[in-house]
Each structure stands twice: as structure tokens, then as C-alpha cells.
Motif scaffolding. Structure first.
Motif, PDB file in Angstrom:
ATOM      1  N   GLU A 140       0.828  -1.206   0.000  1.00 22.38           N
ATOM      2  CA  GLU A 140       0.000   0.000   0.000  1.00 22.38           C
ATOM      3  C   GLU A 140       0.863   1.257   0.000  1.00 22.38           C
ATOM      4  O   GLU A 140       0.616   2.205  -0.752  1.00 22.38           O
ATOM      5  N   VAL A 141       1.901   1.273   0.832  1.00 19.32           N
ATOM      6  CA  VAL A 141       2.782   2.441   0.914  1.00 19.32           C
ATOM      7  C   VAL A 141       3.540   2.631  -0.394  1.00 19.32           C
ATOM      8  O   VAL A 141       3.706   3.753  -0.884  1.00 19.32           O
ATOM      9  N   ILE A 166       1.992   5.337   6.668  1.00 16.86           N
ATOM     10  CA  ILE A 166       0.978   4.885   7.609  1.00 16.86           C
ATOM     11  C   ILE A 166       1.632   4.912   8.984  1.00 16.86           C
ATOM     12  O   ILE A 166       2.820   4.631   9.126  1.00 16.86           O
ATOM     13  N   ALA A 167       0.859   5.262   9.990  1.00 16.44           N
ATOM     14  CA  ALA A 167       1.424   5.433  11.326  1.00 16.44           C
ATOM     15  C   ALA A 167       0.635   4.621  12.350  1.00 16.44           C
ATOM     16  O   ALA A 167      -0.588   4.760  12.447  1.00 16.44           O
ATOM     17  N   GLU A 179      -4.930  13.125   3.508  1.00 12.98           N
ATOM     18  CA  GLU A 179      -5.254  11.843   2.880  1.00 12.98           C
ATOM     19  C   GLU A 179      -4.909  10.717   3.851  1.00 12.98           C
ATOM     20  O   GLU A 179      -3.793  10.649   4.366  1.00 12.98           O
ATOM     21  N   ILE A 180      -5.862   9.840   4.088  1.00 15.30           N
ATOM     22  CA  ILE A 180      -5.697   8.732   5.034  1.00 15.30           C
ATOM     23  C   ILE A 180      -5.687   7.431   4.247  1.00 15.30           C
ATOM     24  O   ILE A 180      -6.622   7.142   3.493  1.00 15.30           O
ATOM     25  N   SER A 181      -4.630   6.651   4.395  1.00 14.29           N
ATOM     26  CA  SER A 181      -4.513   5.386   3.674  1.00 14.29           C
ATOM     27  C   SER A 181      -5.447   4.345   4.280  1.00 14.29           C
ATOM     28  O   SER A 181      -5.633   4.283   5.492  1.00 14.29           O
ATOM     29  N   ILE A 182      -6.029   3.529   3.424  1.00 10.80           N
ATOM     30  CA  ILE A 182      -6.908   2.450   3.870  1.00 10.80           C
ATOM     31  C   ILE A 182      -6.517   1.153   3.176  1.00 10.80           C
ATOM     32  O   ILE A 182      -5.995   1.163   2.064  1.00 10.80           O
ATOM     33  N   ASP A 183      -6.748   0.067   3.842  1.00 11.18           N
ATOM     34  CA  ASP A 183      -6.468  -1.260   3.287  1.00 11.18           C
ATOM     35  C   ASP A 183      -7.687  -2.127   3.562  1.00 11.18           C
ATOM     36  O   ASP A 183      -7.823  -2.712   4.632  1.00 11.18           O
TER      37      ASP A 183
END
Length: 682
Positions: free
Chosen positions: A289-290, A297-298, A489-493
């Protein structure tokens, strides 16, 4: 049937191949005529979904017309891709020379699936089963039907198809294997396809292609350590100072460095992690994803496959770019998650409770659907579930989630039609504090964030507005969300399972649903048959619901046989949900009346069934005088039979001939019943 003649010894493999192709030939023919495939035949969900998309387009499987791009466009494509063609030409030519006597050729397609080059001998003149492909030929699904080329591009993984797995008959004599060639950011560059006859079938074709894939991708991106200036000894010394497991991967996901805690904690069963792709070690993981975003992502909760078990960590991963803003690596630190034994009920809020064993039915129609859904669950692709209201779409969605790689994560369901369009965006994406009147001061996460690491079920997606469809498409493409009123922007999986009770393809054609979103969510489709098509399943469902409600009400409830026949003959427009509701209603009535037997009079309190009962000319009860004579005076049918006769007499002004004809019985039988029930004649 025989696709390719074999004149030598009758080999076991040859027999198995013929049996396999015969079964798939039958499956193909059945699907083309009925739109379904027998559950006993092994057709993968990816292939079946592609067949369905082709059929939805109205594609003729017997049409041998070939679509090619205009010459000026082909010239532009060759010029644009010249650098990569020259890079891979020596490798593919040498490989083709090595397999020149096998009957196979290697085809090179661009990212839009236009054939750019072919490597290997031309097809022999006596081989009438095969067709020479044309440079510039399009192998998109819309142009060529189901092929390994377009499936490999769509699924972004190696695919092999044989004979009748192809949609069009002109490919039925072929076995084809394809692999996608990706750039360092995970974007499709090329597709390689090896095509040959179904026999002799070379088992190692796909393996050879996978090796070519990784070698070509390596040549394209090169080993990061050869040009990034990284001093391996220095980096190793630095990450060994980190107490938590630390991993560094290159821009393709290959592990470059790992510290001792990582080897000890994350490397169970592996002597060394260095040099392996992170997906080979742990399966699905947040590095990809990254690398694809690239966004950090944190402290995200993630689940990794460690050996034979699954372990939970909190991961922080950051991408690293060079002076030219090109992604060169990603660095990840993993902290072991502590199990909170005091977790409250909130931790169970987004949990899937149903599994495939909860789906009741033995009909071939439902068993085929269950089989397809089980196979689909093992994949990571988005899924579209189609079915009428009440067929159990969420039951299937939960079952898929519980057998998937996302099973340890949350299952979040949202009915898109139940939320006003003006509120759906904040419900899905969340909002920051003070975004609108009435919003919480601290803001709120949306369903996408709540589903992170798990499955988001979008029910009745057909009701979503075009504006929301556009925002959903962007989220699926970028794998990020932005809360309403925010900028971050917030990453999602997550895995998306969408469902519709309408024909989405028809909505696409009518301009009410975006075609690009349709293809994004419809990678694999599952159609749930309505209850009226599930022969024999009504009985099993009746028994299951009565048993369940009996335990719930702590009463031994039985169903009168006449009532069962009425339930069996009803068409159930509301499907399984309607059947469950009717039986629950009847059990409540039986409890109120202190009666443990469900009768027709109980069932006919449900308007839909009573109307159906009247429209059948009452033949269930009245058509068989012999049965009527043999019935008990105290039959539970009596009350409703009397009411039906009185109603019919009034309707036809007590005309005996017209009333008997309406009821579907003889005049003498009607007279006998009038006398039996003491009905007064006017």
C-alpha cells in the motif's frame, strides 16, 4: 470430444486432459444457453465473472471478428514503448528460440492490451486449428472476450486458461498463459502471453513466464542498491539499533535489510528474509500500500501471516524518495500488539457472524453459488453480489469475509439506499470537527476507516448517486480517503464487497451507473438465485426456521401438511426473508392462540399468500372431491373454505354455475359443500 488428436500411446495425462476439457466444454455450453454452470464443474470465479461480463455486453461467442487499432495509433504505441521493447526483445527472442519446437509463441501486449510484437515460429500451414494473431490486435475483454491476457491485466497476477475457459470459440483450441509486467510503482506496463495448442500441454509454461516477469521487472527498475548509493554495512548497523522489528524494502517490495528482532519475530521458518519479496514472506501486508500510494501509515493495526499462525502488530511505514522525488524504498517498524483482555462489547461491533454452513439449501443452484463464493473468498479482489431483495446477499458477504485473508479485521456493512444522499459522504468518509451544523466537535471516522484491515460491504450500491460514485471510484483507485471538511489523505487497506438488487449493467447502459466504477467493483461477480428457482429448498428452509423459532419460543411447533403445500406453491417474491417473516408471524399467532399447529388459516393472514391463494381458483383444497370426502369434518381448512365459498357466491350473485366454475369444482360438489357448511342461499 477431441480437440487435438493423439496417435501415440493413450497416456494418463491425455485422458485427464480430455476429461477436464469435456467437463469445461459442457460448462461453457450450459452457461451460454442458461447463464449458469453446474456446481460440480470447476470453473474459477474469475473466469465465470468474465463470462458474465461478456454475456452482459451481448458478445457473440461464435463471432470470429478481430478488433485491431488503426495503423497510426499502432505506430504511436510502438514508438512510445520502443525503449521497453528493445530492453526485452533479446530475452523474449532467446526464450522463444528455446521453445520453438513446442508449438508455443510469446506475445507482447502494451498496457492497453494491444499486441505489439510476437516472438517464435509462425504457425505451420497444416495447423488448421490455430489462427495467426495480427500485430495491433486488441485483447481487451470488450474486444476479445475472456482471455488470459485481459484477466492477467485485470487481476494483476499470472493467469493460465485452457480451451473452453475462453469465452470465444476461436480460442477453444488453445492454452494460454499470461503475466503482467509492472513498474516500480505497481502500474501495468506490459502483458506477456504464451500461446499454444491444448496438447501437448507443457506444465511449466506459467512458471517460465513468472520467472521472465520478475527478471524483466528487475531489468526495468534495477536492483535499488546498485544506484541509490546505499552503504549496506552502514544501514545494517543503523537498523540493528532499533529495538522493534525493522524492515527496509525496495520499490518493488523486495526485502533489502532487516534487523535481528525482525528476523526473530517476523521470520519464523525463514533462515533469512533478505532478498525475498515481503508478500512471499507474509502474504498481504501494508508495504504494498505504501509503495503504491506512496503515503505513510502510522501506528496501524495489521495482521501478518507468521509461519502457520497470524500475529497482530502496530506498523509504522514511511516511503523514501530520492532527489528526483522518485520512490526508492520504504522503511517499516512493527510493534507487537498487546491483547486487551478487557475489551468491551464495542470490539465486537463490526464482526461478521455468518459462515457458509449457515446457508441452508441443497439445490444445485444454491450449491453452485456457495462453491463460487468459497473460491472467491480466497482471493483479494473486489466482489459484486447480485440478487433480488431477501436472497441473502449480506449472509454471503459475511461468509466470504470469514473465509478470506481479511477475516481477522472488521466487517462493516452499510445500506446505501437507507441513508440520504446528503449524509452518505460523511457516513462513508467521516468528517472533521465543525464541518457542518450538528457535527461532533471532535469529528467522526467513517465506515471506510472503521473497516480498515477488513471488509466494507456496500449494500444496494445501485442507489448511490453519480456524485458519490465518482468519489467512491477515486477512493478505490488511490486507496486513500479524505474526511469531509479535511485535507489529510488517510490510507486504507480494505476489501470491497458491493451488492445490488438491480441489474447494474442495465443501469450502466442507461447512464445511471458509472461504467468505470462497474468494472472496478465487478472484478468477480456472484449471482444469488431467487428462492423460486431453488428447487426443493423451500422445504429445508421451512424446517430450519420452524426448528429455530421453536427453540426461541420454547414450544414444539408443527406445520400442517396442507399449509406446507401452500408454502411450497407460493412464488416468494420476497425470497428467503419473506419466508422467514411469514413463519415467524405464524408462530406468534399459534402462541397467542395456544396452538402448536400452523394451519392454512394462520398462513393466509399474510396478505400476499392469501391473494395468491384466491388467484389459484382454490384448487389446492376444492379440486379433488375424493380428497374432500376423505377429509376430517374438523379439518383446519374448514373455516377458510367456507369463507371462500360465501365470498364467491356473493361475487356471482349466488349463481351456482358461475360460482362452481370460478372455484374450479363441479356443481354437485358445490351444493354438497353449501349444505355441509350451512350456507344460506338468497
Amino acid at each position: 470430444m477431441t480437440i487435438y488428436n493423439w496417435n501415440g500411446d493413450v497416456l494418463t495425462e491425455w485422458k485427464l486432459l480430455q476429461e477436464n476439457m469435456s467437463a469445461k466444454e459442457q460448462a461453457w455450453k450450459t452457461f451460454m444457453s442458461t447463464g449458469r454452470v453446474a456446481s460440480s464443474i470447476d470453473i474459477s470465479p474469475e473466469v465465470l465473472s468474465s463470462w458474465q461480463r461478456c454475456k452482459d455486453r451481448g458478445m457473440d461467442p461464435y463471432d470470429e471478428h478481430v478488433v485491431t487499432v488503426p495503423l497510426h495509433i499502432l505506430s504511436e504505441k510502438l514508438k512510445k514503448n520502443n525503449w521497453i521493447i528493445e530492453l526485452v526483445r533479446p530475452i523474449l527472442q532467446e526464450t522463444a528460440d528455446n521453445i520453438r519446437d513446442s508449438g508455443y509463441r510469446i506475445d507482447l501486449y502494451d498496457q492497453e492490451l494491444c499486441l505489439l510484437m510476437r516472438f517464435g515460429k509462425k504457425i505451420a500451414g497444416q495447423d488448421s486449428e490455430r489462427r495467426e494473431l495480427i500485430i495491433g490486435e486488441s485483447h481487451t475483454e470488450a474486444d476479445a472476450g475472456t482471455t488470459s491476457t485481459n484477466l492477467a491485466a485485470l487481476l494483476q497476477r499470472p493467469v493460465q486458461l485452457m480451451a473452453y475457459e475462453h469465452y470465444k470459440t476461436m480460442c477453444h483450441g488453445l492454452t494460454c498463459a499470461s503475466v503482467p509486467i509492472m513498474d516500480s510503482s505497481g502500474n501495468l506496463l506490459l502483458v506477456l502471453t504464451v500461446e499454444g495448442n491444448c496438447w501437448p500441454m507443457h506444465k511449466h509454461t506459467l512458471g517460465m513466464l513468472v520467472t521472465l516477469k520478475y527478471y524483466i521487472e528487475y531489468l526495468i527498475s534495477k536492483d535499488i542498491r546498485s544506484y541509490s548509493g546505499i552503504n549496506e554495512k552502514t544501514i545494517t548497523s543503523v537498523i540493528e539499533m532499533i529495538e522493534d522489528p525493522a524492515i527496509i524494502v525496495d520499490n518493488t517490495g523486495k526485502i533489502l535489510f532487516s534487523n535481528s528482532p525482525a528476523q526473530n519475530t517476523l521470520g519464523e521458518g525463514w533462515n533469512s528474509l533478505i532478498g525475498f519479496n515481503c508478500e512471499t514472506i507474509w502474504g498481504k501486508n501494508p508495504f504494498r500500500e505504501v509503495l503504491n500510494s506512496p503515503h505513510s501509515i502510522a501506528n496501524r493495526k495489521v495482521v501478518l501471516n507468521i509461519g502457520s499462525t497470524q500475529e497482530t502488530f502496530f506498523a509504522t511505514i514511511k516511503p523514501v524518495v530520492n532527489d528526483n522525488e522518485k520512490l526508492v524504498m520504504a522503511i517499516g517498524i512493527f510493534k507487537k500488539a498487546l491483547i486487551n483482555k478487557c475489551a468491551g462489547a464495542g470490539s465486537q461491533k463490526f464482526k461478521a457472524t455468518y459462515v457458509f454452513d449457515n446457508i441452508i439449501g441443497e439445490s444445485p443452484e444454491i450449491q453452485q453459488t456457495i462453491k463460487l463464493a468459497r473460491e472467491t473468498a480466497k482471493l483479494d479482489n473486489n466482489i459484486l453480489i447480485l440478487g433480488e431483495s431477501g436472497t441473502g446477499k449480506e449472509l454471503f458477504a459475511q461468509s466470504i469475509h470469514n473465509e478470506s485473508n481479511y477475516s481477522s479485521g472488521p466487517f462493516v456493512a452499510i445500506n446505501c439506499s437507507a441513508i440520504p444522499h446528503s449524509l452518505l459522504e460523511s457516513e462513508l468518509f467521516g468528517y472533521v470537527g465543525g464541518s457542518f451544523t450538528g457535527s461532533k466537535r471532535e469529528g467522526q471516522i467513517g465506515k471506510f476507516e472503521a473497516a480498515n484491515g477488513g471488509t466494507l460491504f456496500l449494500d444496494e450500491i445501485n442507489s448511490m448517486s453519480m456524485e458519490m460514485q465518482s468519489k467512491l471510484l477515486r477512493t478505490l483507485q488511490s486507496k486513500t480517503i479524505v474526511r469531509v471538511g479535511g485535507t489529510e489523505e488517510i490510507s486504507i487497506d480494505i476489501r470491497i464487497i458491493a451488492a445490488s438488487n438491480q441489474d447494474l449493467w442495465q443501469l450502466v447502459k442507461e447512464g445511471h451507473f458509472r461504467d468505470d466504477l462497474y468494472y472496478r467493483i465487478n472484478v468477480i461477480s456472484i449471482s444469488i438465485p431467487p428462492l423460486r428457482e431453488r428447487i426443493g429448498d423451500v422445504d429445508r428452509l421451512i424446517d430450519n426456521f420452524i426448528d429455530s423459532f421453536s427453540k426461541q419460543f420454547k414450544r414444539d411447533i408443527k406445520l400442517n401438511e396442507d399449509a406446507r403445500r401452500l408454502l411450497q406453491s407460493y412464488s416468494w417474491p420476497g425470497n428467503v426473508r419473506e419466508l422467514e417473516n411469514v413463519l415467524e408471524r405464524c408462530l406468534v399467532l399459534s402462541r397467542v392462540n395456544d396452538n402448536n399447529i400452523i394451519s392454512i388459516s394462520d398462513i393466509c393472514t399474510y396478505n400476499g399468500i392469501f391473494e395468491f391463494y384466491q388467484k389459484q381458483d382454490n384448487q389446492l383444497i376444492l379440486a379433488d372431491p375424493a380428497q374432500e370426502e376423505a377429509s376430517d369434518e374438523g379439518s383446519v381448512l374448514t373455516d377458510y373454505e367456507k369463507l371462500l365459498i360465501i365470498d364467491a357466491l356473493k361475487k356471482y350473485n349466488h349463481n351456482i354455475q358461475a360460482t362452481a366454475q370460478h372455484l374450479g369444482i363441479a356443481r354437485n360438489t358445490l351444493y354438497r359443500k353449501i349444505k355441509k357448511y350451512g350456507i344460506k342461499q338468497e
